[in-house]
Design a protein around this motif. Structure first.
Motif, PDB file in Angstrom:
ATOM      1  N   GLU A 176       0.696  -1.293   0.125  1.00  0.00           N
ATOM      2  CA  GLU A 176       0.014   0.006   0.090  1.00  0.00           C
ATOM      3  C   GLU A 176       0.942   1.358  -0.113  1.00  0.00           C
ATOM      4  O   GLU A 176       0.260   2.378  -0.370  1.00  0.00           O
ATOM      5  CB  GLU A 176      -0.954   0.036   1.351  1.00  0.00           C
ATOM      6  CG  GLU A 176      -1.819   1.188   1.111  1.00  0.00           C
ATOM      7  CD  GLU A 176      -2.932   1.069   2.210  1.00  0.00           C
ATOM      8  OE1 GLU A 176      -3.932   1.613   2.493  1.00  0.00           O
ATOM      9  OE2 GLU A 176      -2.818   0.340   3.466  1.00  0.00           O
ATOM     10  N   ASP A 288      -2.432   8.902   1.156  1.00  0.00           N
ATOM     11  CA  ASP A 288      -3.372   9.937   1.373  1.00  0.00           C
ATOM     12  C   ASP A 288      -3.852  10.041   2.804  1.00  0.00           C
ATOM     13  O   ASP A 288      -3.329   9.128   3.617  1.00  0.00           O
ATOM     14  CB  ASP A 288      -4.803   9.393   0.767  1.00  0.00           C
ATOM     15  CG  ASP A 288      -5.339   8.045   1.488  1.00  0.00           C
ATOM     16  OD1 ASP A 288      -5.881   8.079   2.510  1.00  0.00           O
ATOM     17  OD2 ASP A 288      -4.909   6.868   0.745  1.00  0.00           O
ATOM     18  N   PRO A 289      -4.244  11.121   3.384  1.00  0.00           N
ATOM     19  CA  PRO A 289      -4.302  11.541   4.782  1.00  0.00           C
ATOM     20  C   PRO A 289      -5.309  10.496   5.571  1.00  0.00           C
ATOM     21  O   PRO A 289      -4.732   9.975   6.715  1.00  0.00           O
ATOM     22  CB  PRO A 289      -5.508  12.771   4.956  1.00  0.00           C
ATOM     23  CG  PRO A 289      -5.122  13.404   3.559  1.00  0.00           C
ATOM     24  CD  PRO A 289      -4.871  12.238   2.460  1.00  0.00           C
ATOM     25  N   GLN A 290      -6.402   9.753   5.035  1.00  0.00           N
ATOM     26  CA  GLN A 290      -6.821   8.626   5.831  1.00  0.00           C
ATOM     27  C   GLN A 290      -5.800   7.518   5.995  1.00  0.00           C
ATOM     28  O   GLN A 290      -5.906   6.787   7.162  1.00  0.00           O
ATOM     29  CB  GLN A 290      -8.065   8.066   4.911  1.00  0.00           C
ATOM     30  CG  GLN A 290      -8.688   6.856   5.844  1.00  0.00           C
ATOM     31  CD  GLN A 290      -9.430   7.552   7.013  1.00  0.00           C
ATOM     32  OE1 GLN A 290      -9.520   8.855   7.280  1.00  0.00           O
ATOM     33  NE2 GLN A 290      -9.492   6.453   7.984  1.00  0.00           N
ATOM     34  N   THR A 291      -5.056   6.924   4.946  1.00  0.00           N
ATOM     35  CA  THR A 291      -4.200   6.005   5.214  1.00  0.00           C
ATOM     36  C   THR A 291      -3.179   6.418   6.109  1.00  0.00           C
ATOM     37  O   THR A 291      -2.602   5.432   6.954  1.00  0.00           O
ATOM     38  CB  THR A 291      -3.534   5.704   3.785  1.00  0.00           C
ATOM     39  OG1 THR A 291      -4.238   5.195   2.713  1.00  0.00           O
ATOM     40  CG2 THR A 291      -2.559   4.369   3.868  1.00  0.00           C
ATOM     41  N   ARG A 292      -2.558   7.590   6.278  1.00  0.00           N
ATOM     42  CA  ARG A 292      -1.651   7.996   7.171  1.00  0.00           C
ATOM     43  C   ARG A 292      -2.261   7.973   8.595  1.00  0.00           C
ATOM     44  O   ARG A 292      -1.555   7.425   9.533  1.00  0.00           O
ATOM     45  CB  ARG A 292      -1.158   9.342   6.691  1.00  0.00           C
ATOM     46  CG  ARG A 292      -0.335   9.420   5.483  1.00  0.00           C
ATOM     47  CD  ARG A 292       0.414  10.808   5.800  1.00  0.00           C
ATOM     48  NE  ARG A 292      -0.166  12.023   5.897  1.00  0.00           N
ATOM     49  CZ  ARG A 292      -0.815  12.825   4.722  1.00  0.00           C
ATOM     50  NH1 ARG A 292      -0.194  12.220   3.475  1.00  0.00           N
ATOM     51  NH2 ARG A 292      -1.416  13.784   4.593  1.00  0.00           N
ATOM     52  N   LYS A 293      -3.480   8.498   8.607  1.00  0.00           N
ATOM     53  CA  LYS A 293      -4.102   8.170  10.015  1.00  0.00           C
ATOM     54  C   LYS A 293      -4.222   6.899  10.586  1.00  0.00           C
ATOM     55  O   LYS A 293      -3.953   6.680  11.628  1.00  0.00           O
ATOM     56  CB  LYS A 293      -5.376   8.921   9.788  1.00  0.00           C
ATOM     57  CG  LYS A 293      -6.248   8.913  11.194  1.00  0.00           C
ATOM     58  CD  LYS A 293      -7.676   9.617  11.060  1.00  0.00           C
ATOM     59  CE  LYS A 293      -8.239   9.652  12.460  1.00  0.00           C
ATOM     60  NZ  LYS A 293      -9.593  10.313  12.041  1.00  0.00           N
ATOM     61  N   GLU A 294      -4.536   5.916   9.898  1.00  0.00           N
ATOM     62  CA  GLU A 294      -4.872   4.559  10.058  1.00  0.00           C
ATOM     63  C   GLU A 294      -3.470   3.754  10.562  1.00  0.00           C
ATOM     64  O   GLU A 294      -3.484   2.991  11.355  1.00  0.00           O
ATOM     65  CB  GLU A 294      -5.523   3.612   8.922  1.00  0.00           C
ATOM     66  CG  GLU A 294      -6.763   4.253   9.057  1.00  0.00           C
ATOM     67  CD  GLU A 294      -7.633   3.548   7.549  1.00  0.00           C
ATOM     68  OE1 GLU A 294      -6.875   2.684   6.891  1.00  0.00           O
ATOM     69  OE2 GLU A 294      -8.748   3.721   7.313  1.00  0.00           O
ATOM     70  N   TYR A 295      -2.447   4.147   9.752  1.00  0.00           N
ATOM     71  CA  TYR A 295      -1.113   3.617  10.114  1.00  0.00           C
ATOM     72  C   TYR A 295      -0.469   4.210  11.129  1.00  0.00           C
ATOM     73  O   TYR A 295       0.027   3.383  12.137  1.00  0.00           O
ATOM     74  CB  TYR A 295      -0.283   3.330   8.692  1.00  0.00           C
ATOM     75  CG  TYR A 295      -0.458   2.250   7.880  1.00  0.00           C
ATOM     76  CD1 TYR A 295      -0.058   0.937   7.965  1.00  0.00           C
ATOM     77  CD2 TYR A 295      -1.276   2.658   6.790  1.00  0.00           C
ATOM     78  CE1 TYR A 295      -0.405   0.175   7.212  1.00  0.00           C
ATOM     79  CE2 TYR A 295      -1.299   1.489   5.801  1.00  0.00           C
ATOM     80  CZ  TYR A 295      -0.909   0.468   6.085  1.00  0.00           C
ATOM     81  OH  TYR A 295      -1.244  -0.831   5.140  1.00  0.00           O
TER      82      TYR A 295
END
Length: 366
Positions: A176, A288-295
């Motif tokens: 990812e 993307d911001p959402q992916t950064r937040k989740e990881y």
């Protein structure tokens, strides 16, 4: 403090290769012995034991197999093109084949960046060796290489004896996280360019009834986190090579796959510890911001720094890899696949190929 010595286990890959070569003769000898003994006993001609017949057929079949297994071609008048000579594998192979008497065309991805290595190769090699600028992802370089090779073939040679794809570009990172541009470049170098280069040179190879050698990795058969792109490229290249082998049989052209160990192949995208953090930041910014937040940034940096074990450490011993590559080139009847890897890697590939994936995950997944 002196660097730690790497203890190399004995090279038993030749034993496995010989066993693979002999499996069919053993099965054939047993089947013929049982069939012939049954016929003789039924007709009352003889009461010969099937075991005695099996030993007799086995003796002759194994003898013939070993004879053909060890047949080698002569190097005189044969030309070989090797890509990726800026890598350790390609460089060492070019030097060794030159010593054996072949005409070697050594392709370097970027000559200007490898001047020291090229000069060293020229000093050590004979006048038969040719140095070429060969970016395999550049169509112009491919065609200019074809013209040069065609014009400089040995006198009387109908074509090119072997094309060795030793070029590799390793991509590290979770699936990812790797940017699309890096994925595209990795696929282009490791698969698309291999296909295109082979298409261009096949007429020369076909005239010589030569062979194509693909340098792959055991990762083509075993799943490995953070190396998913590499696994995918290897699997694609091997599947394509297997299909090409079937298509080329009518012209007696061999396609040989050599699966190296985990730490042997090519140039890495994440080359050293200095570049790791910068490249990690680049990947992080592109997510993307959402992916950064989740990881989470802490997990991301921890995972990226853990990749150092794949880019650092002692150089792998190339002895068994070079032996397999040379066998694939000079044997009159090469195997379809050579796997010069450690016992641990061989067992892992066996579990991945033949046991349920659930068992593989239990054993090898952290």
């Amino acid at each position: 403090m002196p660097p730690a010595k790497v203890v190399e286990e004995p090279d038993d890959s030749r034993t496995w290769e010989l066993l693979e070569r002999c499996l069919l003769p053993i099965a054939f000898s047993h089947a013929v012995a049982v069939t012939l003994a049954s016929i003789l006993n039924t007709l009352g001609i003889s009461q010969t034991s099937s075991f005695v017949l099996f030993l007799l057929f086995l003796f002759f079949s194994i003898g013939i197999t070993l004879f053909y297994h060890n047949l080698k071609v002569t190097a005189a008048g044969k030309a070989i093109l090797i890509t990726g000579c800026d890598s350790r594998v390609g460089y060492a192979l070019a030097k060794r084949l030159d010593e054996l008497g072949f005409i070697v065309f050594a392709g370097f991805q970027n000559q200007s960046e490898c001047e020291e290595k090229i000069n060293k190769l020229k000093e050590d090699a004979s006048g038969r060796l040719h140095i070429l600028q060969m970016d395999i992802s550049c169509e112009r370089d491919i065609h200019s290489t074809f013209l040069y090779v065609n014009e400089n073939l040995p006198d009387g040679a109908p074509g090119l004896w072997a094309l060795v794809h030793a070029n590799a570009w390793i991509t590290l990172g979770e699936c990812e996280w790797v940017p699309p541009s890096v994925v595209k470049k990795s696929v282009d170098i490791n698969f698309t360019s291999v296909v295109r280069l082979t298409q261009i040179f096949l007429p020369l190879i076909r005239r010589c009834k030569g062979r194509i050698v693909l340098v792959s990795s055991i990762l083509a058969r075993i799943p490995s986190p953070v190396r998913g792109i590499q696994c995918a490229n290897g699997a694609a290249a091997e599947a394509w090579g297997s299909c090409l082998r079937l298509e080329m049989r009518r012209w007696s052209v061999d396609v040989v796959i050599v699966e190296t160990g985990e730490y042997v192949a090519g140039n890495a995208w994440l080359k050293d510890n200095v570049a790791l953090l910068n490249q990690a930041r680049d990947m992080w910014v592109q997510l993307d911001p959402q992916t950064r937040k989740e990881y989470g940034e802490e997990l991301f940096q921890k995972e990226m720094l853990s990749l150092e074990k794949y880019t650092k450490g002692p150089d792998a011993d190339l002895t068994r890899v070079l032996r397999a590559l040379i066998d694939g080139i000079i044997k009159t009847f090469p195997l379809k696949r050579y796997t010069p890897v450690s016992r641990k890697e061989r067992m892992q590939a066996f579990v991945s190929d033949h046991l349920p994936k659930t068992i593989y995950d239990i054993i090898y997944t952290d």
